[in-house]
Design an enzyme around this catalytic site. Structure first.
Site, PDB file in Angstrom:
ATOM      1  N   GLU A 254      -9.826  30.500  -9.293  1.00 56.82           N
ATOM      2  CA  GLU A 254     -10.443  31.368 -10.292  1.00 56.82           C
ATOM      3  C   GLU A 254     -11.261  30.541 -11.288  1.00 56.82           C
ATOM      4  O   GLU A 254     -12.267  30.974 -11.793  1.00 56.82           O
ATOM      5  CB  GLU A 254      -9.379  32.173 -11.055  1.00 56.82           C
ATOM      6  CG  GLU A 254      -8.580  33.136 -10.206  1.00 56.82           C
ATOM      7  CD  GLU A 254      -7.468  32.471  -9.402  1.00 56.82           C
ATOM      8  OE1 GLU A 254      -6.848  31.513  -9.910  1.00 56.82           O
ATOM      9  OE2 GLU A 254      -7.246  32.886  -8.267  1.00 56.82           O
TER      10      GLU A 254
ATOM     11  N   ARG B 174       5.613  25.479  -6.148  1.00 57.77           N
ATOM     12  CA  ARG B 174       6.741  26.409  -6.105  1.00 57.77           C
ATOM     13  C   ARG B 174       7.206  26.718  -4.690  1.00 57.77           C
ATOM     14  O   ARG B 174       8.345  27.127  -4.499  1.00 57.77           O
ATOM     15  CB  ARG B 174       6.433  27.675  -6.904  1.00 57.77           C
ATOM     16  CG  ARG B 174       6.353  27.385  -8.395  1.00 57.77           C
ATOM     17  CD  ARG B 174       6.119  28.634  -9.215  1.00 57.77           C
ATOM     18  NE  ARG B 174       5.515  28.300 -10.482  1.00 57.77           N
ATOM     19  CZ  ARG B 174       4.216  28.382 -10.750  1.00 57.77           C
ATOM     20  NH1 ARG B 174       3.379  28.811  -9.851  1.00 57.77           N
ATOM     21  NH2 ARG B 174       3.764  28.054 -11.932  1.00 57.77           N
TER      22      ARG B 174
END
Length: 178
Positions: free
Chosen positions: A102, A65
């Site tokens: 994560e 992005r």
């Protein structure tokens, strides 16, 4: 400025429990679809960089992005754009760094000749969460001996304290969520 910021904020939508239960995902797709809101976004980021940061040589954007906001911002500022990609996506000699996510590990790369020592770089992405990806990008730019003027994102998830991983690197977020 407040009107433009409201236009940007109105085009960020939330999806609960994505990509995993308990996560509230902030989606910029509506912002990208709206040419008026997207122009307001680039205007706000350009204004910030012109007034708050010394002259820049390059904008470095994070896969993927950061590639959406980096090139139009670089073009507005009259500077080049440098991609920082996921491992295996760049040709030629590269520098790479591993970092924790994560849900596992990942690796980022930059072409070895992307920037010269001493050149001034702003690193951009859409979002700062835990800070691992941005920290890895900083490490890559520092390996090339360039100077990081700032890390810049559209959205900061403040409750995850990702900015702490950036240590002394200046940081700016347009929108913050607790």
């Amino acid at each position: 400025m407040e009107e433009r910021l409201s236009a940007v904020r109105a085009r960020v939508r939330s999806f609960p429990d994505f990509p995993v239960p308990g996560v509230l995902f902030r989606d910029i797709s509506p912002l990208l679809k709206d040419p008026v809101a997207f122009r307001a976004l680039i205007d706000l980021l350009e204004d910030h960089l012109r007034t708050s940061v010394p002259p820049i040589d390059f904008i470095a954007g994070l896969d993927s992005r950061g590639f959406l906001i980096g090139p139009p911002l670089a073009q507005r500022l009259g500077v080049g754009f440098v991609p920082i990609r996921k491992k295996g996506k760049l040709p030629g000699p590269t520098e790479s760094v591993s970092y924790s996510l994560e849900y596992g590990k990942a690796e980022l790369e930059i072409q070895s000749d992307a920037v010269e020592p001493g050149q001034k770089v702003v690193i951009v992405d859409d979002l700062l969460a835990t800070g691992g990806t941005m920290r890895a990008a900083c490490e890559l730019v520092k390996r090339l001996k360039a100077e990081i003027l700032e890390c810049l994102v559209i959205i900061e998830l403040k409750f995850l304290k990702g900015v702490e991983k950036l240590e002394s690197v200046p940081f700016f977020s347009l929108l913050q969520y607790d």
